[in-house]
Design a protein around this motif. Structure first.
Motif, PDB file in Angstrom:
ATOM      1  N   VAL A 252      13.172  -5.269  12.072  1.00 39.97           N
ATOM      2  CA  VAL A 252      14.043  -5.044  10.549  1.00 39.97           C
ATOM      3  C   VAL A 252      15.295  -5.512  11.129  1.00 39.97           C
ATOM      4  CG1 VAL A 252      12.502  -3.406   9.393  1.00 39.97           C
ATOM      5  CG2 VAL A 252      14.481  -2.475  10.901  1.00 39.97           C
ATOM      6  N   LEU A 253      15.903  -5.947  10.018  1.00 35.71           N
ATOM      7  CA  LEU A 253      17.611  -6.162  10.492  1.00 35.71           C
ATOM      8  C   LEU A 253      18.320  -4.918  10.192  1.00 35.71           C
ATOM      9  CD1 LEU A 253      18.053  -9.832   8.335  1.00 35.71           C
ATOM     10  CD2 LEU A 253      17.519  -9.077  10.813  1.00 35.71           C
ATOM     11  N   GLY A 254      19.568  -4.848  10.726  1.00 36.62           N
ATOM     12  CA  GLY A 254      20.564  -3.885  10.592  1.00 36.62           C
ATOM     13  C   GLY A 254      21.807  -4.365   9.862  1.00 36.62           C
ATOM     14  N   ASN A 255      22.606  -3.475   9.653  1.00 34.67           N
ATOM     15  CA  ASN A 255      23.909  -3.864   8.899  1.00 34.67           C
ATOM     16  C   ASN A 255      24.679  -5.115   9.705  1.00 34.67           C
ATOM     17  OD1 ASN A 255      24.121  -1.300  10.561  1.00 34.67           O
ATOM     18  ND2 ASN A 255      26.510  -2.004  10.262  1.00 34.67           N
TER      19      ASN A 255
ATOM     20  N   ASP B  26      18.150  -3.076   5.104  1.00 36.78           N
ATOM     21  CA  ASP B  26      19.190  -2.133   5.506  1.00 36.78           C
ATOM     22  C   ASP B  26      19.750  -1.368   4.328  1.00 36.78           C
ATOM     23  OD1 ASP B  26      21.375  -1.344   7.559  1.00 36.78           O
ATOM     24  OD2 ASP B  26      22.592  -2.244   6.311  1.00 36.78           O
ATOM     25  N   LEU B  27      20.144  -0.350   4.451  1.00 37.17           N
ATOM     26  CA  LEU B  27      20.573   0.657   3.367  1.00 37.17           C
ATOM     27  C   LEU B  27      21.962   0.193   2.967  1.00 37.17           C
ATOM     28  CD1 LEU B  27      20.248   3.189   1.791  1.00 37.17           C
ATOM     29  CD2 LEU B  27      21.324   4.571   3.681  1.00 37.17           C
TER      30      LEU B  27
ATOM     31  N   GLN C 263      15.769  -1.642  -0.927  1.00 35.88           N
ATOM     32  CA  GLN C 263      14.812  -1.008  -0.146  1.00 35.88           C
ATOM     33  C   GLN C 263      13.661  -0.732  -0.912  1.00 35.88           C
ATOM     34  OE1 GLN C 263      17.902   0.913  -0.330  1.00 35.88           O
ATOM     35  NE2 GLN C 263      18.682  -0.520   0.979  1.00 35.88           N
ATOM     36  N   ILE C 264      12.808  -1.579  -0.736  1.00 36.65           N
ATOM     37  CA  ILE C 264      11.638  -1.758  -1.732  1.00 36.65           C
ATOM     38  C   ILE C 264      10.367  -0.821  -1.052  1.00 36.65           C
ATOM     39  CG2 ILE C 264      10.039  -3.041  -3.273  1.00 36.65           C
ATOM     40  CD1 ILE C 264      12.153  -5.195  -3.047  1.00 36.65           C
ATOM     41  N   ILE C 265      10.294   0.443  -1.068  1.00 35.32           N
ATOM     42  CA  ILE C 265       9.327   1.161  -0.260  1.00 35.32           C
ATOM     43  C   ILE C 265       7.800   0.930  -0.692  1.00 35.32           C
ATOM     44  CG2 ILE C 265       9.558   2.947  -1.938  1.00 35.32           C
ATOM     45  CD1 ILE C 265       8.756   3.338   1.892  1.00 35.32           C
TER      46      ILE C 265
ATOM     47  N   GLY D  41       2.218   0.926  -1.199  1.00 40.58           N
ATOM     48  CA  GLY D  41       1.636   0.607  -2.252  1.00 40.58           C
ATOM     49  C   GLY D  41       0.180   0.593  -2.336  1.00 40.58           C
ATOM     50  N   ASP D  42      -0.496   0.210  -1.047  1.00 46.55           N
ATOM     51  CA  ASP D  42      -1.871   0.304  -0.739  1.00 46.55           C
ATOM     52  C   ASP D  42      -2.272   1.511  -0.121  1.00 46.55           C
ATOM     53  OD1 ASP D  42      -0.898  -0.985   1.007  1.00 46.55           O
ATOM     54  OD2 ASP D  42      -2.204  -2.622   1.316  1.00 46.55           O
ATOM     55  N   VAL D  43      -1.332   2.270   0.367  1.00 45.75           N
ATOM     56  CA  VAL D  43      -1.483   3.310   1.446  1.00 45.75           C
ATOM     57  C   VAL D  43      -2.355   4.535   0.766  1.00 45.75           C
ATOM     58  CG1 VAL D  43      -0.501   4.898   2.934  1.00 45.75           C
ATOM     59  CG2 VAL D  43      -0.049   2.602   2.909  1.00 45.75           C
ATOM     60  N   LYS D  44      -3.313   5.165   1.151  1.00 45.66           N
ATOM     61  CA  LYS D  44      -4.003   6.374   0.568  1.00 45.66           C
ATOM     62  C   LYS D  44      -3.306   7.700   1.458  1.00 45.66           C
ATOM     63  CE  LYS D  44      -8.012   3.910  -0.840  1.00 45.66           C
ATOM     64  NZ  LYS D  44      -9.410   3.799  -0.846  1.00 45.66           N
ATOM     65  N   GLN D  45      -3.520   8.854   0.963  1.00 47.42           N
ATOM     66  CA  GLN D  45      -3.233  10.017   1.709  1.00 47.42           C
ATOM     67  C   GLN D  45      -3.520  10.323   3.108  1.00 47.42           C
ATOM     68  OE1 GLN D  45      -1.077  12.038  -0.590  1.00 47.42           O
ATOM     69  NE2 GLN D  45      -0.317  12.744   1.242  1.00 47.42           N
ATOM     70  N   ASN D  46      -4.785   9.661   3.409  1.00 51.26           N
ATOM     71  CA  ASN D  46      -5.180   9.720   4.631  1.00 51.26           C
ATOM     72  C   ASN D  46      -4.957   8.764   5.788  1.00 51.26           C
ATOM     73  OD1 ASN D  46      -6.958   8.302   3.580  1.00 51.26           O
ATOM     74  ND2 ASN D  46      -8.693   9.089   4.566  1.00 51.26           N
ATOM     75  N   ASN D  47      -4.215   7.639   5.138  1.00 41.13           N
ATOM     76  CA  ASN D  47      -3.952   6.490   6.066  1.00 41.13           C
ATOM     77  C   ASN D  47      -2.545   6.908   6.808  1.00 41.13           C
ATOM     78  OD1 ASN D  47      -4.425   4.395   3.439  1.00 41.13           O
ATOM     79  ND2 ASN D  47      -5.815   4.746   4.943  1.00 41.13           N
ATOM     80  N   PHE D  48      -2.639   6.411   8.197  1.00 42.22           N
ATOM     81  CA  PHE D  48      -1.422   6.541   8.853  1.00 42.22           C
ATOM     82  C   PHE D  48      -0.494   5.485   8.758  1.00 42.22           C
ATOM     83  CE2 PHE D  48       0.560   6.248  13.064  1.00 42.22           C
ATOM     84  CZ  PHE D  48       1.392   7.386  13.030  1.00 42.22           C
ATOM     85  N   CYS D  49       0.717   5.773   8.364  1.00 41.49           N
ATOM     86  CA  CYS D  49       2.001   4.940   7.963  1.00 41.49           C
ATOM     87  C   CYS D  49       3.064   5.152   8.785  1.00 41.49           C
ATOM     88  CB  CYS D  49       2.164   5.033   6.474  1.00 41.49           C
ATOM     89  SG  CYS D  49       3.318   3.861   6.045  1.00 41.49           S
ATOM     90  N   ILE D  50       3.547   3.900   9.266  1.00 41.98           N
ATOM     91  CA  ILE D  50       4.849   3.751  10.203  1.00 41.98           C
ATOM     92  C   ILE D  50       5.831   2.965   9.308  1.00 41.98           C
ATOM     93  CG2 ILE D  50       5.940   3.110  12.152  1.00 41.98           C
ATOM     94  CD1 ILE D  50       3.243   3.553  13.559  1.00 41.98           C
ATOM     95  N   LEU D  51       7.202   3.616   9.262  1.00 42.43           N
ATOM     96  CA  LEU D  51       7.835   2.916   8.605  1.00 42.43           C
ATOM     97  C   LEU D  51       9.076   2.644   9.209  1.00 42.43           C
ATOM     98  CD1 LEU D  51       9.175   1.860   5.640  1.00 42.43           C
ATOM     99  CD2 LEU D  51      10.229   4.148   5.431  1.00 42.43           C
ATOM    100  N   LEU D  52       9.907   1.313   9.332  1.00 37.44           N
ATOM    101  CA  LEU D  52      11.121   1.213  10.016  1.00 37.44           C
ATOM    102  C   LEU D  52      12.284   1.069   9.123  1.00 37.44           C
ATOM    103  CD1 LEU D  52       9.836  -1.961  12.375  1.00 37.44           C
ATOM    104  CD2 LEU D  52      10.904   0.163  13.004  1.00 37.44           C
ATOM    105  N   SER D  53      13.466   1.784   9.421  1.00 34.06           N
ATOM    106  CA  SER D  53      14.496   1.753   8.395  1.00 34.06           C
ATOM    107  C   SER D  53      15.589   1.760   9.665  1.00 34.06           C
ATOM    108  CB  SER D  53      14.706   2.731   7.630  1.00 34.06           C
ATOM    109  OG  SER D  53      15.826   2.861   6.922  1.00 34.06           O
ATOM    110  N   HIS D  54      16.487   0.768   9.433  1.00 32.26           N
ATOM    111  CA  HIS D  54      17.523   0.638  10.640  1.00 32.26           C
ATOM    112  C   HIS D  54      18.574   1.953  10.588  1.00 32.26           C
ATOM    113  CE1 HIS D  54      20.745  -0.552  13.149  1.00 32.26           C
ATOM    114  NE2 HIS D  54      21.702  -0.375  12.029  1.00 32.26           N
TER     115      HIS D  54
END
Length: 284
Positions: free
Chosen positions: A120-123, A166-167, A172-174, A179-192
């Protein structure tokens, strides 16, 4: 002023100069001593096929005058030696000046991992040239995660990797990640910027990775940073020391804020050692 007082003043001045010199030397050396930080992340959502997989996370490389192409080459070599399954780059990457950007991309493209490199890009990337830097990563074959996401599959199992813009300088469009993640899926999010944690309103993100703060860069024995970049923008929430460094938690989401790799503004760190973060995935 008596001779005795002059003598004491001279001793005091000499001591002050010596202490300041020692601090400068220490800060200069610390900024160039990148440590390997080995962590374990446990979650019941991690599928069997991803147990034991290794993530390498680096951020705030700030390739430029103080972190040259040769430094990037050494960084890449150290990362590849760890044989990671995934590599994440958390923003604030390089100056747009070709003197620095060309060597940066020449070396960073040599990163190797089983499931690819995610960025991801930063400021600072936006302040330099967001399109140029994003295109550079794309030319390297890396996965662009600014408001984008990807499924990684291994056999019948899969995990989701996504990111937000970047904030300070992007949107930021989470939904593009969850959108296609279920409760039992493992999800990693990058945010600078780790301050995005304050705006995150979902229980579908298990692990969030951020940089931006440099761990304060100049701190009082690692306990407090007099100047925090996360509090310097007047248009955003003032979180103070809250997201300076290390593990944080909000509801189901756990956040790791890295101290980063490079230096911003001046070539010193003080009790905010730069780091390469290695995270091993395990089930609870």
């Amino acid at each position: 002023m008596t001779n005795k007082r002059k003598k004491y003043l001279a001793y005091f001045s000499l001591a002050a100069v010596m202490i300041a010199s020692i601090c400068l030397i220490y800060g200069y050396l610390e900024a160039r001593n990148i440590k390997l930080k080995e962590l374990t992340f446990r979650s019941k959502d991690i599928p069997d096929a991803f147990v034991g997989k290794k993530i390498i996370f680096v951020s705030d490389i700030h390739s430029g005058k103080y972190f040259t192409g040769k430094d990037v080459a050494r960084l890449v070599e150290r990362i590849n030696e760890r044989n990671p399954d995934m590599v994440f780059i958390g923003g604030d990457n390089t100056l747009k000046d070709t003197t620095y950007s060309h060597p940066f991309f020449k070396e960073i493209r040599k990163l190797k991992s089983k499931y690819g490199v995610y960025t991801v890009l930063g400021n600072h990337d936006h302040w330099e040239d967001a399109k140029l830097i994003q295109q550079g990563f794309s030319n390297c074959g890396f996965h662009i995660c600014d408001n984008e996401s990807y499924w990684i599959k291994e056999g019948n199992d899969s995990i989701k990797i996504g990111g937000v813009g970047d904030l300070w300088e992007d949107v930021q469009i989470i939904e593009n990640t969850i959108g296609d993640v279920k409760q039992n899926n493992f999800c990693i999010l990058l945010s600078h910027n780790p301050d995005y944690m304050e705006l995150l309103d979902t229980d579908l993100v298990d692990l969030m990775l951020s940089g931006h703060t440099h761990g304060g860069q100049i701190t009082l024995l690692g306990l407090y940073a007099p100047i925090m970049p996360a509090t310097s923008h007047p248009e955003y929430m003032q979180t103070g020391q809250k997201y300076r460094y290390g593990w944080k938690e909000k509801d189901k989401t756990k956040l790791y804020v890295t101290s980063g790799v490079g230096m911003g503004g001046f070539p010193f760190r003080f009790f905010a050692q730069p780091e390469i973060v290695e995270i091993t995935l395990e089930q609870e």
